[in-house]
Structure formats: structure tokens, C-alpha cells
Design a protein around this motif. Sequence first.
Motif, PDB file in Angstrom:
ATOM      1  N   VAL A 290       3.237   2.034 -13.137  1.00 19.40           N
ATOM      2  CA  VAL A 290       3.590   2.809 -14.336  1.00 19.40           C
ATOM      3  C   VAL A 290       4.902   3.547 -14.113  1.00 19.40           C
ATOM      4  CG1 VAL A 290       2.870   4.692 -15.866  1.00 19.40           C
ATOM      5  CG2 VAL A 290       1.165   3.085 -14.962  1.00 19.40           C
ATOM      6  N   ASP A 291       5.051   4.134 -12.919  1.00 18.94           N
ATOM      7  CA  ASP A 291       6.253   4.905 -12.580  1.00 18.94           C
ATOM      8  C   ASP A 291       6.623   4.616 -11.131  1.00 18.94           C
ATOM      9  OD1 ASP A 291       8.252   6.701 -12.057  1.00 18.94           O
ATOM     10  OD2 ASP A 291       7.137   8.480 -12.680  1.00 18.94           O
ATOM     11  N   SER A 292       7.605   3.751 -10.920  1.00 17.11           N
ATOM     12  CA  SER A 292       7.957   3.300  -9.569  1.00 17.11           C
ATOM     13  C   SER A 292       8.591   4.396  -8.723  1.00 17.11           C
ATOM     14  CB  SER A 292       8.919   2.108  -9.648  1.00 17.11           C
ATOM     15  OG  SER A 292      10.121   2.481 -10.298  1.00 17.11           O
ATOM     16  N   LEU A 293       8.966   5.517  -9.344  1.00 20.85           N
ATOM     17  CA  LEU A 293       9.623   6.601  -8.619  1.00 20.85           C
ATOM     18  C   LEU A 293       8.699   7.803  -8.406  1.00 20.85           C
ATOM     19  CD1 LEU A 293      13.125   6.560 -10.374  1.00 20.85           C
ATOM     20  CD2 LEU A 293      12.440   5.392  -8.275  1.00 20.85           C
ATOM     21  N   PHE A 294       7.405   7.609  -8.612  1.00 21.93           N
ATOM     22  CA  PHE A 294       6.463   8.712  -8.496  1.00 21.93           C
ATOM     23  C   PHE A 294       6.222   8.994  -7.011  1.00 21.93           C
ATOM     24  CE2 PHE A 294       3.580  11.118 -11.276  1.00 21.93           C
ATOM     25  CZ  PHE A 294       2.850  11.807 -10.323  1.00 21.93           C
ATOM     26  N   THR A 295       6.837  10.049  -6.511  1.00 16.52           N
ATOM     27  CA  THR A 295       6.812  10.313  -5.069  1.00 16.52           C
ATOM     28  C   THR A 295       5.414  10.614  -4.538  1.00 16.52           C
ATOM     29  OG1 THR A 295       7.405  12.635  -5.461  1.00 16.52           O
ATOM     30  CG2 THR A 295       9.210  11.098  -5.000  1.00 16.52           C
ATOM     31  N   GLU A 296       4.555  11.237  -5.351  1.00  9.73           N
ATOM     32  CA  GLU A 296       3.204  11.539  -4.879  1.00  9.73           C
ATOM     33  C   GLU A 296       2.418  10.267  -4.592  1.00  9.73           C
ATOM     34  OE1 GLU A 296       1.511  14.615  -4.233  1.00  9.73           O
ATOM     35  OE2 GLU A 296       3.631  15.109  -4.095  1.00  9.73           O
ATOM     36  N   ALA A 297       2.643   9.229  -5.406  1.00  9.85           N
ATOM     37  CA  ALA A 297       1.973   7.948  -5.165  1.00  9.85           C
ATOM     38  C   ALA A 297       2.529   7.281  -3.912  1.00  9.85           C
ATOM     39  CB  ALA A 297       2.138   7.038  -6.379  1.00  9.85           C
ATOM     40  N   LEU A 298       3.840   7.338  -3.726  1.00  9.47           N
ATOM     41  CA  LEU A 298       4.448   6.791  -2.513  1.00  9.47           C
ATOM     42  C   LEU A 298       3.943   7.509  -1.267  1.00  9.47           C
ATOM     43  CD1 LEU A 298       8.108   6.387  -3.829  1.00  9.47           C
ATOM     44  CD2 LEU A 298       6.601   4.510  -3.133  1.00  9.47           C
ATOM     45  N   LEU A 299       3.712   8.812  -1.403  1.00 17.23           N
ATOM     46  CA  LEU A 299       3.212   9.597  -0.276  1.00 17.23           C
ATOM     47  C   LEU A 299       1.803   9.148   0.105  1.00 17.23           C
ATOM     48  CD1 LEU A 299       4.110  12.002   1.529  1.00 17.23           C
ATOM     49  CD2 LEU A 299       2.923  13.511  -0.084  1.00 17.23           C
ATOM     50  N   ILE A 300       0.976   8.891  -0.903  1.00 17.40           N
ATOM     51  CA  ILE A 300      -0.379   8.404  -0.629  1.00 17.40           C
ATOM     52  C   ILE A 300      -0.319   7.060   0.092  1.00 17.40           C
ATOM     53  CG2 ILE A 300      -2.448   7.452  -1.737  1.00 17.40           C
ATOM     54  CD1 ILE A 300      -2.183   9.725  -3.812  1.00 17.40           C
ATOM     55  N   LYS A 301       0.551   6.155  -0.369  1.00 21.29           N
ATOM     56  CA  LYS A 301       0.688   4.858   0.295  1.00 21.29           C
ATOM     57  C   LYS A 301       1.157   5.020   1.740  1.00 21.29           C
ATOM     58  CE  LYS A 301       2.194   1.062  -1.502  1.00 21.29           C
ATOM     59  NZ  LYS A 301       3.085   0.061  -2.139  1.00 21.29           N
ATOM     60  N   ALA A 302       2.147   5.876   1.940  1.00 23.36           N
ATOM     61  CA  ALA A 302       2.683   6.087   3.288  1.00 23.36           C
ATOM     62  C   ALA A 302       1.591   6.594   4.224  1.00 23.36           C
ATOM     63  CB  ALA A 302       3.846   7.071   3.237  1.00 23.36           C
ATOM     64  N   ARG A 303       0.794   7.556   3.767  1.00 21.88           N
ATOM     65  CA  ARG A 303      -0.272   8.114   4.601  1.00 21.88           C
ATOM     66  C   ARG A 303      -1.369   7.084   4.867  1.00 21.88           C
ATOM     67  NH1 ARG A 303      -0.456  13.933   1.400  1.00 21.88           N
ATOM     68  NH2 ARG A 303       1.116  15.000   2.683  1.00 21.88           N
ATOM     69  N   ALA A 304      -1.669   6.284   3.832  1.00 17.14           N
ATOM     70  CA  ALA A 304      -2.710   5.269   4.002  1.00 17.14           C
ATOM     71  C   ALA A 304      -2.283   4.204   5.004  1.00 17.14           C
ATOM     72  CB  ALA A 304      -3.040   4.642   2.652  1.00 17.14           C
ATOM     73  N   TYR A 305      -1.052   3.745   4.922  1.00 11.86           N
ATOM     74  CA  TYR A 305      -0.564   2.749   5.883  1.00 11.86           C
ATOM     75  C   TYR A 305      -0.531   3.324   7.298  1.00 11.86           C
ATOM     76  CZ  TYR A 305       0.726  -0.848   2.484  1.00 11.86           C
ATOM     77  OH  TYR A 305       0.690  -1.840   1.539  1.00 11.86           O
ATOM     78  N   ASP A 306      -0.180   4.594   7.400  1.00 11.78           N
ATOM     79  CA  ASP A 306      -0.206   5.254   8.702  1.00 11.78           C
ATOM     80  C   ASP A 306      -1.627   5.251   9.249  1.00 11.78           C
ATOM     81  OD1 ASP A 306       0.268   6.795  10.956  1.00 11.78           O
ATOM     82  OD2 ASP A 306       0.521   8.683   9.850  1.00 11.78           O
ATOM     83  N   GLY A 307      -2.597   5.588   8.396  1.00 12.52           N
ATOM     84  CA  GLY A 307      -3.994   5.591   8.822  1.00 12.52           C
ATOM     85  C   GLY A 307      -4.482   4.228   9.260  1.00 12.52           C
ATOM     86  N   LYS A 308      -3.975   3.177   8.627  1.00  7.76           N
ATOM     87  CA  LYS A 308      -4.360   1.808   8.988  1.00  7.76           C
ATOM     88  C   LYS A 308      -3.642   1.318  10.242  1.00  7.76           C
ATOM     89  CE  LYS A 308      -4.308  -1.288   5.678  1.00  7.76           C
ATOM     90  NZ  LYS A 308      -5.617  -2.014   5.736  1.00  7.76           N
ATOM     91  N   GLY A 309      -2.616   2.073  10.639  1.00 11.08           N
ATOM     92  CA  GLY A 309      -1.833   1.656  11.793  1.00 11.08           C
ATOM     93  C   GLY A 309      -0.664   0.753  11.459  1.00 11.08           C
ATOM     94  N   PHE A 310      -0.356   0.617  10.159  1.00  9.88           N
ATOM     95  CA  PHE A 310       0.776  -0.199   9.723  1.00  9.88           C
ATOM     96  C   PHE A 310       1.996   0.728   9.619  1.00  9.88           C
ATOM     97  CE2 PHE A 310      -1.852  -3.633   7.299  1.00  9.88           C
ATOM     98  CZ  PHE A 310      -2.603  -3.856   8.450  1.00  9.88           C
ATOM     99  N   LEU A 311       2.586   0.990  10.776  1.00 11.10           N
ATOM    100  CA  LEU A 311       3.588   2.057  10.834  1.00 11.10           C
ATOM    101  C   LEU A 311       4.890   1.685  10.135  1.00 11.10           C
ATOM    102  CD1 LEU A 311       3.014   3.343  14.480  1.00 11.10           C
ATOM    103  CD2 LEU A 311       1.866   3.972  12.350  1.00 11.10           C
ATOM    104  N   ILE A 312       5.303   0.419  10.197  1.00 16.39           N
ATOM    105  CA  ILE A 312       6.540   0.016   9.513  1.00 16.39           C
ATOM    106  C   ILE A 312       6.379   0.164   8.005  1.00 16.39           C
ATOM    107  CG2 ILE A 312       8.084  -1.924   9.031  1.00 16.39           C
ATOM    108  CD1 ILE A 312       7.579  -2.921  11.853  1.00 16.39           C
ATOM    109  N   SER A 313       5.209  -0.261   7.460  1.00 20.52           N
ATOM    110  CA  SER A 313       4.950  -0.097   6.022  1.00 20.52           C
ATOM    111  C   SER A 313       4.922   1.380   5.645  1.00 20.52           C
ATOM    112  CB  SER A 313       3.621  -0.758   5.645  1.00 20.52           C
ATOM    113  OG  SER A 313       3.687  -2.147   5.840  1.00 20.52           O
ATOM    114  N   SER A 314       4.345   2.181   6.536  1.00 22.50           N
ATOM    115  CA  SER A 314       4.309   3.623   6.287  1.00 22.50           C
ATOM    116  C   SER A 314       5.721   4.184   6.205  1.00 22.50           C
ATOM    117  CB  SER A 314       3.528   4.320   7.395  1.00 22.50           C
ATOM    118  OG  SER A 314       3.519   5.717   7.206  1.00 22.50           O
TER     119      SER A 314
END
Length: 365
Positions: A290-314
Amino acid sequence: MDYPLFRTSLVVLLAMFSCESRFSNYAIHNAVSESGEYQREAARYIDQNLEEYPENLDLAILKLKLLKEQGWPEESFVFLKNTLSLDSSHTTVLEMTADFHLSQRNLDPALNYAGLAEKNGAQSARFYQLKSRIYNEMGEYDRAIDYINKAILINRSDFKSYYDKGKIYLSFGDTISGLKFMRRGLSQFRNNHEVLYEVSDIYEKTGQYDEALNLIDEAISFAPDSEKLRIKKADILLGQNRTEEAKNVLLAAVNEDSTRVDSGIQLGKIHLEQFKYDSAIEIAQQILNVDSLFTEALLIKARAYDGKGFLISSLNNYNQILSIDSLHKEAVNESEKVKRKRAYLQKLKEEQEAIPTFDFFLQKQ
């Protein structure tokens, strides 16, 4: 605003100009219509007549009442100034001017105009409510209580005064008395979902979750499409440790309308807390669609990838945030942690690869 009184005043004003042929019954009907066009038609009608009768104080006061009801839009200050030039001693004009300045948080002018209105004879419950609000904003709580009590003495059935009195008690930290009076005043706002939300919020913050939930459910019944009310209900359910119910409330809001990004963000945060990283990424991506620049959503993705151990994606998601807002505090701090984590893991890997393999033979004892 007192709609019946307003309509009566408007009809009286129309009767004053009844000699003009253009004031037909049709025009009167539209001007005082109960439909959604009521404000617009009334404003249009008053503006038309102010053009012809710019010095008519009654019309000007009706216009002020409409402006107040509309939340004092930008044109209000100039119109107030012009109305004061017609009569600078009229109590209603002075009261309205004080109310405008209060809405702008210009407290000294607000108190000054309210004082002039009182000096010229203002003594209605509505006026005392106004003066109480001014003193409350100024932090003069004793005077605020004195004036709201005057309003209650004049009209004990005006429960708005009780509600205002409760808000004064809340202002100086007396939550018990504040809720008592606000609750009493709710009878006047039973169908006002914003007021119900406000009291529900206080109950939630004081840990009275059942009362908070009852009120927010009542508010939702009046405004079922309000995302703000849905999020508040989810917050209350979380306070009761009813996490799955909270998630269902938020998910229903998002499924009904994908543009309800605030509900999606709240849901994503719950998924993160439950270590459900794939679900968090999924809802965050839905928001980003809906909004590709929504930083709060990007932050959730970054934290989730970090939790999964996908550090480059994070890191990629943190970098996207920083490309939008280079000073984003959380993205700056958390991306540095991920970089350090990645560097440490790389070092461990290199050290493991550098360790030689030996055959150890233990002598029998």
C-alpha cells in the motif's frame, strides 16, 4: 451545539427578511435541514445574507457558532475581528473570541476576553464552562473547579459540566475523582464515540480493563469503521493477556480494508513479540504494498529477518529506512547491532576454517 436553538434563531432571522421574495419556504427548509447538508446549507445561507447585510450582528453571531462547530477554521480570526468591530461589548461575541483563543492555546487573550464578557454580564453555564477550561489549561485548578461548580449550580442536568469537572481532576492527577465525574457526564455523550474512547483510555491506563472494554465496545457500535477504536480494543485485550483475541480484532480490520496500515503495524509488532517472524514479514509486506515508504513496516521486516538469522535481508531493510530517513534512530542503532553480529559470525567462521585437524592418540594407562 444546540441544534434546535440554532434552527429557531435562523428561522427568526429569515423572518426578519421575509419581505425579500428570494426567502422562499424552500430556502428556509434547506437552511435548517436535518440532512448531512445542514451545516453547508446554513453556512451558505448566512454567508449570502452577510454579503448583503454585513453589519447584522445576529447573522454574524450565527456565523461564529458555525465556525466554532467546525473547529475554528482558518477564516475564523479575521471574522472574529470584524465582528468585534460591530460590537466589542456583546457578551456572546466576547465569549466566542475567548473560545477561539483557547482553541489556539493563546491563554492570556482567552482569559482577557472571557473577563470582559463576565464584566459585561455573561453568567450562563456555558460561559462558566469556558472559563473553567481556560483556568484548567493555565494550571489554576482551584479556579477551574470554582467555575465548573458555578456551571453545575446553574444547570444540574447539564452533564457536560460533570464531565469537564472530571477532566480537571485528571489534570492534577486525581484519577479516582476524575473518572467518577467523567463517568457521570457520559450520559450526555452516550453516542459520542470520541468521548467513549477517551474514558475507555483512562480506564485502560489505570488497569480497569473490563470497564475499558465495555466502553470501547459501545464506542465501536456507534463507529464500527473506526480503525482507532479497533486498535484501542486490541490494546485493552492485550492488557488482559488475551493476545489471540487482540490479533483477531486487528486482522479483521486489515482484511476489511488493506489501507488500515496502523492496525497492520500493531499486528506485526504482536507477531514479533511471539517470535512469529514469517507472519510479521507477511503483514509488513502487505502494508508496503500500500505504501512502499512506510518506515514502520520496513522496521518490522528488518527485525523479523534479524530474528530469523537472515542478516543481509535485515540490513537491506534497515538501509531502505535510512535512505528515507537518514536520522531514523531505531534503524541507525539496530542496523549497527546487526552489522556487529554479522562481523562476529564471519570471524567465527574464519577461525573455524583456520583450525588445523590433528589426530590425537591417548596412551593407555
